[in-house]
Design a protein around this motif. Structure first.
Motif, short mmCIF file in Angstrom:
data_model
loop_
_atom_site.label_atom_id
_atom_site.label_comp_id
_atom_site.label_asym_id
_atom_site.label_seq_id
_atom_site.Cartn_x
_atom_site.Cartn_y
_atom_site.Cartn_z
N LEU A 1 0.85 -1.19 0.00
CA LEU A 1 0.00 0.00 0.00
C LEU A 1 0.88 1.24 0.00
N VAL A 2 0.47 2.25 -0.76
CA VAL A 2 1.18 3.54 -0.77
C VAL A 2 0.20 4.64 -0.38
N SER A 3 0.74 5.69 0.24
CA SER A 3 -0.10 6.81 0.64
C SER A 3 0.66 8.12 0.46
N ILE A 4 -0.07 9.21 0.49
CA ILE A 4 0.55 10.52 0.42
C ILE A 4 1.23 10.84 1.75
N PHE A 5 0.52 10.55 2.85
CA PHE A 5 1.00 10.95 4.17
C PHE A 5 0.66 9.88 5.20
N THR A 6 1.56 9.71 6.17
CA THR A 6 1.29 8.83 7.31
C THR A 6 1.71 9.52 8.60
N TYR A 7 0.92 9.30 9.65
CA TYR A 7 1.28 9.85 10.96
C TYR A 7 2.43 9.06 11.60
N GLY A 8 2.65 7.84 11.12
CA GLY A 8 3.74 7.04 11.65
C GLY A 8 3.48 6.48 13.03
N PHE A 9 2.21 6.23 13.35
CA PHE A 9 1.88 5.65 14.66
C PHE A 9 2.47 4.25 14.80
N ASP A 10 2.93 3.91 15.99
CA ASP A 10 3.42 2.56 16.26
C ASP A 10 2.32 1.52 16.00
N GLU A 11 1.08 1.89 16.33
CA GLU A 11 -0.05 0.98 16.11
C GLU A 11 -0.21 0.64 14.64
N ALA A 12 -0.03 1.64 13.78
CA ALA A 12 -0.14 1.40 12.33
C ALA A 12 0.97 0.47 11.86
N ALA A 13 2.19 0.72 12.31
CA ALA A 13 3.32 -0.13 11.91
C ALA A 13 3.05 -1.58 12.30
#
Length: 216
Positions: free
Chosen positions: A152-164
């Motif tokens: 998956l690719v995105s313009i922006f990510t908050y970089g949350f540990d939960e997301a990782a």
């Protein structure tokens, strides 16, 4: 902070300039989840700015080619990932589909709109990644329909540990043009925020669900 590459710096500058991202450390926003947040992101605004829209399209397409090589279909996440995904699919000359947040309650009751074929190598396009749950729901739907979702690719990510953790568990690589660290770096450099705001903004990202405006 690490030195920024040209793309993430340009994306951060553009999102701040057109107010697709707003930073209000002293007057937080309230997200739909109920979280208090010093940042609000609406990348749909980029669609109204042709030069920025083009830059994002070209760099998402390049990112896909660099990270995933040969791809057979692009799929967008409804709703904000749909226009970005269409632009990327057009740039790459690939078929496009999109995944609804829930199946239609009439007609064919589709969850995935468009034509898919078993085993297709698919990259999902999203405008923004927070926890990743809605993005990964789309990935799951495509995989359950025999698509080979490679990332998956995105313009922006908050970089949350939960997301990782969520993307790792789903075995779905995530690549974004710009992230929260880059944004804060550029915002401070261009006086969108004060140096004294940086610690507060970094604390929010560590624990967004419990961060409270009263801490200000």
């Amino acid at each position: 902070m690490n030195k920024l590459n040209e793309v993430e710096q340009k994306i951060a500058e553009s999102l701040l300039q057109i107010k697709a991202i707003k930073l209000q450390p002293k007057n937080p926003f309230t997200w739909a989840s109920g979280w208090k947040s010093p940042i609000y992101c609406d990348n749909r605004i980029t669609l109204s700015h042709p030069s920025i829209r083009t830059y994002i399209r070209q760099n998402l397409a390049q990112l896909i080619q660099n990270e995933f090589g040969s791809v057979e279909m692009i799929s967008g996440v409804a709703t904000a990932g749909i226009p970005q995904g269409v632009l990327v699919a057009q740039d790459l000359g690939l078929p496009f589909t999109y995944v609804r947040s829930s199946a239609k309650d009439h007609g064919r009751q589709n969850l995935i709109e468009g034509e898919i074929n078993s085993g297709q190598r698919v990259v999902v396009v999203e405008d923004l990644v927070s926890t990743g749950k809605s993005s990964l729901a789309a990935v799951k739907a495509l995989r359950e329909n025999d698509c080979n979702v490679v990332g998956l690719v995105s313009i922006f990510t908050y970089g949350f540990d939960e997301a990782a953790a969520n993307f790792e568990e789903a075995k779905c690589p995530l690549f974004s043009l710009c992230d929260y660290n880059a944004l804060i770096n550029v915002a401070a450099k261009n006086s969108y925020i004060l140096e004294s705001d940086i610690e507060l903004l970094e604390e929010w990202r560590k624990n967004p669900s419990t961060w409270n405006a009263e801490l200000i």
